[in-house]
Motif scaffolding. Structure first.
Motif, PDB file in Angstrom:
ATOM      1  N   LEU A 135       0.846  -1.193   0.000  1.00 46.64           N
ATOM      2  CA  LEU A 135       0.000   0.000   0.000  1.00 46.64           C
ATOM      3  C   LEU A 135       0.880   1.241   0.000  1.00 46.64           C
ATOM      4  O   LEU A 135       1.804   1.353   0.819  1.00 46.64           O
ATOM      5  N   GLU A 136       0.603   2.167  -0.887  1.00 43.80           N
ATOM      6  CA  GLU A 136       1.384   3.399  -0.954  1.00 43.80           C
ATOM      7  C   GLU A 136       1.138   4.248   0.287  1.00 43.80           C
ATOM      8  O   GLU A 136      -0.006   4.544   0.637  1.00 43.80           O
ATOM      9  N   GLY A 137       2.207   4.584   0.995  1.00 43.70           N
ATOM     10  CA  GLY A 137       2.100   5.431   2.178  1.00 43.70           C
ATOM     11  C   GLY A 137       1.597   4.725   3.423  1.00 43.70           C
ATOM     12  O   GLY A 137       1.324   5.373   4.434  1.00 43.70           O
ATOM     13  N   ARG A 138       1.464   3.409   3.375  1.00 44.08           N
ATOM     14  CA  ARG A 138       0.963   2.629   4.511  1.00 44.08           C
ATOM     15  C   ARG A 138       1.789   1.355   4.637  1.00 44.08           C
ATOM     16  O   ARG A 138       2.501   0.970   3.715  1.00 44.08           O
ATOM     17  N   ASP A 139       1.650   0.683   5.766  1.00 40.79           N
ATOM     18  CA  ASP A 139       2.338  -0.582   5.965  1.00 40.79           C
ATOM     19  C   ASP A 139       1.772  -1.653   5.036  1.00 40.79           C
ATOM     20  O   ASP A 139       0.573  -1.673   4.743  1.00 40.79           O
ATOM     21  N   THR A 140       2.644  -2.550   4.594  1.00 37.66           N
ATOM     22  CA  THR A 140       2.227  -3.694   3.797  1.00 37.66           C
ATOM     23  C   THR A 140       1.379  -4.632   4.651  1.00 37.66           C
ATOM     24  O   THR A 140       1.665  -4.852   5.828  1.00 37.66           O
ATOM     25  N   VAL A 141       0.327  -5.185   4.060  1.00 35.79           N
ATOM     26  CA  VAL A 141      -0.568  -6.122   4.746  1.00 35.79           C
ATOM     27  C   VAL A 141      -0.254  -7.527   4.230  1.00 35.79           C
ATOM     28  O   VAL A 141      -0.273  -7.759   3.020  1.00 35.79           O
ATOM     29  N   THR A 142       0.072  -8.442   5.134  1.00 32.85           N
ATOM     30  CA  THR A 142       0.321  -9.831   4.765  1.00 32.85           C
ATOM     31  C   THR A 142      -0.931 -10.641   5.048  1.00 32.85           C
ATOM     32  O   THR A 142      -1.489 -10.578   6.136  1.00 32.85           O
ATOM     33  N   MET A 143      -1.372 -11.383   4.035  1.00 33.73           N
ATOM     34  CA  MET A 143      -2.617 -12.135   4.113  1.00 33.73           C
ATOM     35  C   MET A 143      -2.325 -13.632   4.093  1.00 33.73           C
ATOM     36  O   MET A 143      -1.465 -14.089   3.346  1.00 33.73           O
ATOM     37  N   SER A 144      -3.065 -14.377   4.905  1.00 33.75           N
ATOM     38  CA  SER A 144      -3.047 -15.835   4.851  1.00 33.75           C
ATOM     39  C   SER A 144      -4.490 -16.313   4.977  1.00 33.75           C
ATOM     40  O   SER A 144      -5.411 -15.516   5.154  1.00 33.75           O
ATOM     41  N   ALA A 145      -4.691 -17.623   4.882  1.00 36.02           N
ATOM     42  CA  ALA A 145      -6.043 -18.184   4.831  1.00 36.02           C
ATOM     43  C   ALA A 145      -6.956 -17.588   5.899  1.00 36.02           C
ATOM     44  O   ALA A 145      -6.567 -17.463   7.062  1.00 36.02           O
ATOM     45  N   ASP A 146      -8.138 -17.187   5.480  1.00 39.38           N
ATOM     46  CA  ASP A 146      -9.214 -16.614   6.306  1.00 39.38           C
ATOM     47  C   ASP A 146      -9.012 -15.147   6.676  1.00 39.38           C
ATOM     48  O   ASP A 146      -9.863 -14.574   7.353  1.00 39.38           O
ATOM     49  N   ASP A 147      -7.920 -14.517   6.246  1.00 39.34           N
ATOM     50  CA  ASP A 147      -7.725 -13.089   6.510  1.00 39.34           C
ATOM     51  C   ASP A 147      -8.565 -12.267   5.540  1.00 39.34           C
ATOM     52  O   ASP A 147      -8.741 -12.632   4.375  1.00 39.34           O
ATOM     53  N   VAL A 148      -9.073 -11.143   6.038  1.00 46.27           N
ATOM     54  CA  VAL A 148      -9.868 -10.213   5.237  1.00 46.27           C
ATOM     55  C   VAL A 148      -9.251  -8.825   5.387  1.00 46.27           C
ATOM     56  O   VAL A 148      -8.866  -8.425   6.486  1.00 46.27           O
ATOM     57  N   TYR A 149      -9.167  -8.108   4.267  1.00 46.89           N
ATOM     58  CA  TYR A 149      -8.669  -6.732   4.307  1.00 46.89           C
ATOM     59  C   TYR A 149      -9.412  -5.926   3.249  1.00 46.89           C
ATOM     60  O   TYR A 149      -9.644  -6.403   2.132  1.00 46.89           O
ATOM     61  N   VAL A 150      -9.757  -4.687   3.594  1.00 43.94           N
ATOM     62  CA  VAL A 150     -10.395  -3.779   2.652  1.00 43.94           C
ATOM     63  C   VAL A 150      -9.421  -2.666   2.308  1.00 43.94           C
ATOM     64  O   VAL A 150      -8.965  -1.933   3.198  1.00 43.94           O
ATOM     65  N   VAL A 151      -9.105  -2.554   1.025  1.00 43.67           N
ATOM     66  CA  VAL A 151      -8.300  -1.429   0.542  1.00 43.67           C
ATOM     67  C   VAL A 151      -9.271  -0.283   0.289  1.00 43.67           C
ATOM     68  O   VAL A 151     -10.182  -0.405  -0.536  1.00 43.67           O
ATOM     69  N   PRO A 152      -9.109   0.820   1.016  1.00 44.23           N
ATOM     70  CA  PRO A 152     -10.036   1.938   0.818  1.00 44.23           C
ATOM     71  C   PRO A 152      -9.899   2.557  -0.577  1.00 44.23           C
ATOM     72  O   PRO A 152      -8.813   2.554  -1.169  1.00 44.23           O
ATOM     73  N   ARG A 153     -10.993   3.069  -1.082  1.00 41.99           N
ATOM     74  CA  ARG A 153     -10.973   3.733  -2.386  1.00 41.99           C
ATOM     75  C   ARG A 153      -9.870   4.784  -2.431  1.00 41.99           C
ATOM     76  O   ARG A 153      -9.595   5.456  -1.427  1.00 41.99           O
ATOM     77  N   GLY A 154      -9.237   4.890  -3.571  1.00 48.25           N
ATOM     78  CA  GLY A 154      -8.215   5.899  -3.787  1.00 48.25           C
ATOM     79  C   GLY A 154      -6.827   5.553  -3.261  1.00 48.25           C
ATOM     80  O   GLY A 154      -5.881   6.298  -3.513  1.00 48.25           O
ATOM     81  N   VAL A 155      -6.670   4.447  -2.543  1.00 47.54           N
ATOM     82  CA  VAL A 155      -5.355   4.058  -2.016  1.00 47.54           C
ATOM     83  C   VAL A 155      -4.641   3.212  -3.067  1.00 47.54           C
ATOM     84  O   VAL A 155      -5.143   2.166  -3.488  1.00 47.54           O
ATOM     85  N   ARG A 156      -3.473   3.680  -3.503  1.00 43.83           N
ATOM     86  CA  ARG A 156      -2.680   2.915  -4.469  1.00 43.83           C
ATOM     87  C   ARG A 156      -2.148   1.661  -3.783  1.00 43.83           C
ATOM     88  O   ARG A 156      -1.653   1.720  -2.665  1.00 43.83           O
ATOM     89  N   HIS A 157      -2.272   0.538  -4.484  1.00 42.49           N
ATOM     90  CA  HIS A 157      -1.887  -0.744  -3.911  1.00 42.49           C
ATOM     91  C   HIS A 157      -1.518  -1.718  -5.014  1.00 42.49           C
ATOM     92  O   HIS A 157      -1.804  -1.471  -6.186  1.00 42.49           O
ATOM     93  N   ARG A 158      -0.868  -2.803  -4.602  1.00 45.80           N
ATOM     94  CA  ARG A 158      -0.610  -3.897  -5.530  1.00 45.80           C
ATOM     95  C   ARG A 158      -0.502  -5.195  -4.759  1.00 45.80           C
ATOM     96  O   ARG A 158       0.250  -5.287  -3.778  1.00 45.80           O
ATOM     97  N   PRO A 159      -1.253  -6.199  -5.159  1.00 41.12           N
ATOM     98  CA  PRO A 159      -1.110  -7.520  -4.566  1.00 41.12           C
ATOM     99  C   PRO A 159       0.157  -8.195  -5.114  1.00 41.12           C
ATOM    100  O   PRO A 159       0.481  -8.042  -6.298  1.00 41.12           O
ATOM    101  N   VAL A 160       0.840  -8.932  -4.249  1.00 40.53           N
ATOM    102  CA  VAL A 160       2.035  -9.676  -4.634  1.00 40.53           C
ATOM    103  C   VAL A 160       1.945 -11.057  -3.997  1.00 40.53           C
ATOM    104  O   VAL A 160       1.800 -11.170  -2.783  1.00 40.53           O
ATOM    105  N   ALA A 161       2.046 -12.099  -4.827  1.00 37.42           N
ATOM    106  CA  ALA A 161       2.000 -13.477  -4.337  1.00 37.42           C
ATOM    107  C   ALA A 161       3.224 -14.215  -4.874  1.00 37.42           C
ATOM    108  O   ALA A 161       3.339 -14.420  -6.088  1.00 37.42           O
ATOM    109  N   ASP A 162       4.126 -14.591  -3.979  1.00 39.97           N
ATOM    110  CA  ASP A 162       5.323 -15.313  -4.396  1.00 39.97           C
ATOM    111  C   ASP A 162       4.992 -16.727  -4.855  1.00 39.97           C
ATOM    112  O   ASP A 162       5.692 -17.290  -5.699  1.00 39.97           O
TER     113      ASP A 162
END
Length: 77
Positions: free
Chosen positions: A30-57
């Motif tokens: 997330l631009e200007g924010r901490d990176t969010v790490t997701m694993s099974a059953d985690d939920v996260y909402v990226v607010p409108r207007g926030v630049r972001h990119r998902p990355v999956a190794d």
């Protein structure tokens, strides 16, 4: 439901975007924010207007909840 693998381009949306990690792990950078790490059953909402990119190794399965008109790589890249 979809599969994430690799790096998506950095983008934003005019609406919120909900990610539910179904299986595997990935992160949302997330631009200007901490990176969010997701694993099974985690939920996260990226607010409108926030630049972001998902990355999956490794392949991760995700459910995205967003309006049907939402562009995959956002309204502006």
């Amino acid at each position: 439901m979809g599969t994430l693998h690799g790096e998506f381009p950095c983008h934003d949306h005019d609406e919120d975007e909900l990610f539910l990690c179904w299986d595997g792990t990935f992160r949302i950078e997330l631009e200007g924010r901490d990176t969010v790490t997701m694993s099974a059953d985690d939920v996260y909402v990226v607010p409108r207007g926030v630049r972001h990119r998902p990355v999956a190794d490794e392949p991760a399965h995700v459910l995205l909840v967003e309006p049907t008109e939402t562009e995959q790589y956002g309204n502006r890249q």
